[in-house]
Design an enzyme around this catalytic site. Structure first.
Site, PDB file in Angstrom:
ATOM      1  N   LYS A 287     -13.699  -4.485   3.433  1.00 57.70           N
ATOM      2  CA  LYS A 287     -14.518  -3.284   3.220  1.00 57.70           C
ATOM      3  C   LYS A 287     -16.015  -3.500   3.464  1.00 57.70           C
ATOM      4  CE  LYS A 287     -11.786  -0.527  -0.009  1.00 57.70           C
ATOM      5  NZ  LYS A 287     -11.757   0.125  -1.318  1.00 57.70           N
TER       6      LYS A 287
ATOM      7  N   TYR B  51      -4.642   3.093 -12.091  1.00 56.84           N
ATOM      8  CA  TYR B  51      -3.573   4.105 -11.986  1.00 56.84           C
ATOM      9  C   TYR B  51      -2.187   3.516 -12.209  1.00 56.84           C
ATOM     10  CZ  TYR B  51      -3.566   2.265  -7.216  1.00 56.84           C
ATOM     11  OH  TYR B  51      -3.542   1.432  -6.134  1.00 56.84           O
TER      12      TYR B  51
ATOM     13  N   ASN C  10     -14.318   2.405   3.542  1.00 54.48           N
ATOM     14  CA  ASN C  10     -12.844   2.417   3.396  1.00 54.48           C
ATOM     15  C   ASN C  10     -12.171   3.327   4.427  1.00 54.48           C
ATOM     16  OD1 ASN C  10     -13.265   5.018   2.388  1.00 54.48           O
ATOM     17  ND2 ASN C  10     -11.755   4.798   0.771  1.00 54.48           N
TER      18      ASN C  10
ATOM     19  N   SER D 194       0.809  -1.225   0.000  1.00 56.06           N
ATOM     20  CA  SER D 194       0.000   0.000   0.000  1.00 56.06           C
ATOM     21  C   SER D 194       0.841   1.273   0.000  1.00 56.06           C
ATOM     22  CB  SER D 194      -0.915   0.004   1.236  1.00 56.06           C
ATOM     23  OG  SER D 194      -1.568   1.251   1.321  1.00 56.06           O
TER      24      SER D 194
ATOM     25  N   GLY E 298     -18.008  -1.730 -15.068  1.00 53.78           N
ATOM     26  CA  GLY E 298     -17.494  -2.306 -13.820  1.00 53.78           C
ATOM     27  C   GLY E 298     -18.376  -1.927 -12.653  1.00 53.78           C
ATOM     28  N   ALA E 299     -18.917  -2.954 -11.989  1.00 49.19           N
ATOM     29  CA  ALA E 299     -19.775  -2.721 -10.817  1.00 49.19           C
ATOM     30  C   ALA E 299     -19.188  -3.424  -9.602  1.00 49.19           C
ATOM     31  CB  ALA E 299     -21.193  -3.210 -11.103  1.00 49.19           C
ATOM     32  N   GLY E 300     -17.846  -3.491  -9.551  1.00 49.10           N
ATOM     33  CA  GLY E 300     -17.165  -4.055  -8.377  1.00 49.10           C
ATOM     34  C   GLY E 300     -17.017  -2.991  -7.308  1.00 49.10           C
ATOM     35  N   GLY E 301     -15.965  -3.105  -6.494  1.00 49.38           N
ATOM     36  CA  GLY E 301     -15.778  -2.154  -5.394  1.00 49.38           C
ATOM     37  C   GLY E 301     -15.660  -0.717  -5.862  1.00 49.38           C
TER      38      GLY E 301
ATOM     39  N   ASP F 246     -13.961   6.578  -1.609  1.00 51.38           N
ATOM     40  CA  ASP F 246     -13.539   6.230  -2.980  1.00 51.38           C
ATOM     41  C   ASP F 246     -14.355   6.989  -4.028  1.00 51.38           C
ATOM     42  OD1 ASP F 246     -11.448   4.455  -2.448  1.00 51.38           O
ATOM     43  OD2 ASP F 246     -12.784   2.731  -2.281  1.00 51.38           O
TER      44      ASP F 246
ATOM     45  N   GLY G 273      -6.601   7.530 -13.082  1.00 45.31           N
ATOM     46  CA  GLY G 273      -7.042   6.993 -11.791  1.00 45.31           C
ATOM     47  C   GLY G 273      -6.184   7.457 -10.622  1.00 45.31           C
TER      48      GLY G 273
HETATM   49  P1  NAP Z   1     -13.353  -5.553  -8.278  1.00 46.96           P
HETATM   50  O1  NAP Z   1     -14.195  -5.274  -7.090  1.00 46.96           O
HETATM   51  O2  NAP Z   1     -12.754  -6.892  -8.443  1.00 46.96           O
HETATM   52  O3  NAP Z   1     -14.217  -5.188  -9.564  1.00 46.96           O
HETATM   53  C1  NAP Z   1     -13.675  -5.354 -10.847  1.00 46.96           C
HETATM   54  C2  NAP Z   1     -14.774  -5.121 -11.885  1.00 46.96           C
HETATM   55  O4  NAP Z   1     -14.185  -5.351 -13.177  1.00 46.96           O
HETATM   56  C3  NAP Z   1     -15.940  -6.074 -11.757  1.00 46.96           C
HETATM   57  O5  NAP Z   1     -17.120  -5.393 -12.119  1.00 46.96           O
HETATM   58  C4  NAP Z   1     -15.573  -7.156 -12.774  1.00 46.96           C
HETATM   59  O6  NAP Z   1     -16.667  -7.889 -13.249  1.00 46.96           O
HETATM   60  C5  NAP Z   1     -14.981  -6.309 -13.871  1.00 46.96           C
HETATM   61  N1  NAP Z   1     -14.130  -7.059 -14.779  1.00 46.96           N
HETATM   62  C6  NAP Z   1     -13.199  -7.988 -14.489  1.00 46.96           C
HETATM   63  N2  NAP Z   1     -12.632  -8.457 -15.628  1.00 46.96           N
HETATM   64  C7  NAP Z   1     -13.214  -7.801 -16.643  1.00 46.96           C
HETATM   65  C8  NAP Z   1     -13.074  -7.833 -18.049  1.00 46.96           C
HETATM   66  N3  NAP Z   1     -12.173  -8.624 -18.646  1.00 46.96           N
HETATM   67  N4  NAP Z   1     -13.854  -7.010 -18.786  1.00 46.96           N
HETATM   68  C9  NAP Z   1     -14.732  -6.193 -18.204  1.00 46.96           C
HETATM   69  N5  NAP Z   1     -14.930  -6.119 -16.874  1.00 46.96           N
HETATM   70  C10 NAP Z   1     -14.172  -6.921 -16.112  1.00 46.96           C
HETATM   71  O7  NAP Z   1     -12.139  -4.541  -8.358  1.00 46.96           O
HETATM   72  P2  NAP Z   1     -12.121  -3.018  -7.881  1.00 46.96           P
HETATM   73  O8  NAP Z   1     -11.604  -2.953  -6.501  1.00 46.96           O
HETATM   74  O9  NAP Z   1     -13.430  -2.385  -8.200  1.00 46.96           O
HETATM   75  O10 NAP Z   1     -10.992  -2.451  -8.832  1.00 46.96           O
HETATM   76  C11 NAP Z   1     -11.253  -2.161 -10.207  1.00 46.96           C
HETATM   77  C12 NAP Z   1     -10.134  -1.278 -10.731  1.00 46.96           C
HETATM   78  O11 NAP Z   1     -10.179  -0.034 -10.060  1.00 46.96           O
HETATM   79  C13 NAP Z   1      -8.741  -1.855 -10.476  1.00 46.96           C
HETATM   80  O12 NAP Z   1      -7.932  -1.583 -11.594  1.00 46.96           O
HETATM   81  C14 NAP Z   1      -8.240  -1.077  -9.294  1.00 46.96           C
HETATM   82  O13 NAP Z   1      -6.839  -0.915  -9.286  1.00 46.96           O
HETATM   83  C15 NAP Z   1      -8.929   0.266  -9.525  1.00 46.96           C
HETATM   84  N6  NAP Z   1      -9.123   1.038  -8.291  1.00 46.96           N
HETATM   85  C16 NAP Z   1      -8.611   2.297  -8.276  1.00 46.96           C
HETATM   86  C17 NAP Z   1      -8.787   3.096  -7.155  1.00 46.96           C
HETATM   87  C18 NAP Z   1      -8.210   4.475  -7.185  1.00 46.96           C
HETATM   88  O14 NAP Z   1      -8.162   5.104  -6.120  1.00 46.96           O
HETATM   89  N7  NAP Z   1      -7.822   4.979  -8.329  1.00 46.96           N
HETATM   90  C19 NAP Z   1      -9.500   2.604  -6.041  1.00 46.96           C
HETATM   91  C20 NAP Z   1     -10.015   1.303  -6.097  1.00 46.96           C
HETATM   92  C21 NAP Z   1      -9.821   0.523  -7.238  1.00 46.96           C
HETATM   93  P3  NAP Z   1     -17.094  -9.237 -12.451  1.00 46.96           P
HETATM   94  O15 NAP Z   1     -17.942  -8.753 -11.322  1.00 46.96           O
HETATM   95  O16 NAP Z   1     -17.841 -10.048 -13.412  1.00 46.96           O
HETATM   96  O17 NAP Z   1     -15.817  -9.887 -12.017  1.00 46.96           O
END
Ligand code: NAP
Length: 290
Positions: free
Chosen positions: A75, A237, A96, A24, A135-138, A111, A258
């Site tokens: 989280k 990023y 967070n 981190s 993207g609907a993850g975290g 975030d 990012g």
């Molecule tokens: P996460 O919770 O694992 O979510 C990832 C998302 O991407 C999910 O919706 C996933 O779909 C989707 N995905 C995975 N593979 C894919 C593909 N090949 N094509 C299209 N969609 C795909 O991860 P996260 O924590 O949200 O992180 C996502 C990105 O944001 C990462 O690159 C991370 O480094 C970045 N991030 C940046 C910050 C910042 O401060 N800049 C903060 C947090 C995260 P499924 O649900 O189907 O797996």
């Protein structure tokens, strides 16, 4: 450069909990900011597993820490152990940042707010307008929830039709009802739907892992979907300039990295803990200068 403060009996503690946490950037960023601002705080990192979370939350309270950050996989798991949640954290179902106030552990999520602040810093005004997000993850959930709370008029969320799709659709329906935002979930496999959405949007956001290694040569937007007046933002990023951002910049579209989201989510957290403004430009220069 600020003077490095010594740790004394008066030093207030902030921590990061999660696993893994060794990589981190948060300790470096926050400790440098505390030094620069002359604040008597120290930021430490603890690798915490889910089974130990309840006792860690109780321990933090008993030890009188000023606050802490929470990262994966904690989280969402931390919610039942906190005393109060901000509106955004409640709607996102994820925390967070925790601040201790009057003996209570209060959970926030910075975030989404960090993303929105970074847009503003980059001159992108999306309030009252339409955005498309992949993207609907975290990260994605935090962004579209904060965007809906802040007054973005219409949001199309695209995700792979995975096992969580129906649950995400329900969560997005609840968010629409609570905020009045016209927010809907779409299947990422439907490229015609994505194309139509982007054509009507003023902002495209990649909140998937596409663009970071090993998918650094991939992009969630087709080049011919770019149009005049479309700003493009990435949550990735590392690399700082993703394939998506390079493509957007080449076509003259506004491209937002990012990295700013990372910096601003930290700055908003630091403000919650200390009431002070983190010197974002100084931190960016110190740790992320190209
Ligand atoms: P996460 O919770 O694992 O979510 C990832 C998302 O991407 C999910 O919706 C996933 O779909 C989707 N995905 C995975 N593979 C894919 C593909 N090949 N094509 C299209 N969609 C795909 O991860 P996260 O924590 O949200 O992180 C996502 C990105 O944001 C990462 O690159 C991370 O480094 C970045 N991030 C940046 C910050 C910042 O401060 N800049 C903060 C947090 C995260 P499924 O649900 O189907 O797996």
């Amino acid at each position: 450069m600020g003077e490095k403060l010594g740790i004394s009996g008066h030093t207030k503690t902030i921590a990061l909990i999660g696993s893994p946490v060794e990589h981190s950037m948060s300790p470096a960023m926050h400790n440098a900011a505390f030094d620069k601002l002359g604040l008597d705080y120290a930021y430490l990192v603890y690798d915490v597993q889910p089974d130990d979370l309840e006792s860690v939350v109780k321990g933090m309270k008993a030890m009188g820490v000023a606050g802490y950050n929470v990262t994966m996989p904690l989280k969402t798991l931390i919610l039942p152990y906190l005393d109060e949640l901000s509106d955004a954290a409640k709607l996102m179902g994820a925390v967070n940042t925790v601040v201790m106030q009057d003996g209570k552990a209060i959970g926030h999520n910075t975030d989404g707010a960090g993303f929105m602040r970074n847009l503003k810093e980059n001159g992108v005004d999306i309030i009252g307008k339409k955005m498309t997000i992949v993207g609907a993850g975290g990260a994605g959930s935090a962004i579209f929830t904060q965007a809906a709370l802040d007054g973005v008029k219409e949001i199309d969320v695209f995700n792979i039709r995975d096992n969580f799709y129906d649950a995400t659709e329900k969560r997005i329906g609840d968010l629409a009802a609570k905020t009045g935002c016209n927010i809907t979930l779409h299947d990422l496999d439907d490229k015609d739907d994505l194309r139509a959405s982007v054509a009507a949007s003023q902002l495209f956001v990649n909140a998937s892992r596409v663009g970071m290694p090993p998918m650094e040569d991939q992009c969630t937007l087709e080049e011919d979907m770019l149009h005049d007046g479309l700003a493009v933002a990435d949550t990735v990023y590392n690399p700082r300039v993703t394939k998506l951002l390079a493509m957007a910049a080449e076509h003259g579209n506004k491209a937002v990295s990012g990295l700013g989201m990372l910096l601003w989510q930290a700055a908003i957290g630091e403000n919650i803990w200390t009431g002070q403004e983190m010197p974002v430009g100084y931190i960016e220069e110190k740790f992320f200068a190209e």
